[in-house]
Design a protein around this motif. Sequence first.
Motif: not given
Length: 452
Positions: A27-29, A280-284, A330-333
């Motif tokens: 949902g957050n995504a 992008l902070y929200g995605m993290l 973190g690695a993916a980003m």
Amino acid sequence: MTSRVQNMTEGKPLRLILFFALPLMLGNAFQQLYTLVDTMVVGQALGVNALAALGAADWPNWMMLGIIQGFSQGFSIKMAHDFGAEDYSGLRRAVANATVLAAVSAMILLLAGQCLLRPLLGLLQTPDTIMGNALLYLRILFAGIPVVMAYNVLASVLRAFGDSKTPLYAMLLAAGINIALDLLFVLVFHWGIAGAAAATIFAQACSGVFCFCAIRRIEFLSLSRKDFRISRSLCLYLMKLGAPMAFQNGIIAIGGMIVQFVVNGFGVLFIAGFTATNKLYGMLEIAATSFGYAMVTYVGQNLGAGKIRRISKGMRAALVTAIATSIVIGAAMLLFGKVILSMFISGTDAEVSTVLAIAYHYLSIMNVCLPILYILHVTRSALQGMGDTLLPMVSGIAEFIMRTGTAILLPTLIGENGIFYAEVLAWLGADVILVSSYLIRMRGLKNYEGSE
């Protein structure tokens, strides 16, 4: 619909927490997806100045949203306790009184927000070139405060009962509507930044209606007129839970606005790069906030049921899972961050190159330190689930001090890149208070349990 209610006082803690958190992550995504689409459409269709205007609007908008979420999450703690204790009469009164408090709070916030917007953007030294768009965007978003409050309260009620799937479906609906309306309002109707704001509010309204319909079908939550009788003691207790959380989010946002004030002095290109990463902070943070919601409900229900040692087991499982998740994200980003960031940026080759370098540098620092943020969310939420909203508020003050102190001092020592460390050091300052507070609180609860 009642079958989606989840009793978290029985069963394996890790499984319960994961199965509760996963729908919230999705949902957050999708919520972040339509936020990103806002940014992409505005950045690509309207240019760097419009993207910078979104950045200037970020923290005032986050402050209002944070206050709303603080009240709604705080109110839901009492509901989780009543549900865990199987006190359905008390639960209905809590929901009804919280609804009244939320409605009053929404109207106060609406009036205050509209009155203070222009002075606030002026205090932040928002550049004249983006002031008009930032003000227009925020006026439309703030006009929708009652809608945002309604959705957050309704979703918090469902989560208090262990239902994380219905808010997921609501967010899927909102994401689809918002993306479609973004494209229609901005690219077809040419409403500019106002179209992006209007799309967001309409999508939130649809998700709120969806949650309301779900709550109406829960049998034990059939409210009567007597449930809406205002109880002074109950309202004071609900505000005791909600007000510190709202204040905590508000003070964190004020710290963010001070950071934005410093950033605004570095020029439009720096603002645009900083904005791209903040989007992008929200995605993290997606998984972190989801684990946090899970812990509020898990701890709240188990505390209501008097199962203190079970709280410790859930906490250990949540921390290990959260830290592992943060490392993967973190690695993916780090691998794909530049590709994602470039989707937000348009302009001349020189502008794009400069903005992208700024954005990726900031993103890299946050990714490396992401486990600190995940520990913060899990620990803070566990304390809130225990009904302790004062110590998490103190941690918010610590965030404020660390964030603003870093933003003001470091750029004078190492240049404008010093601003990138404000967020990470804020997380660290909060963790010191939260982890020690949790350990002390659990020791007291275990001693109380053992003395019975």
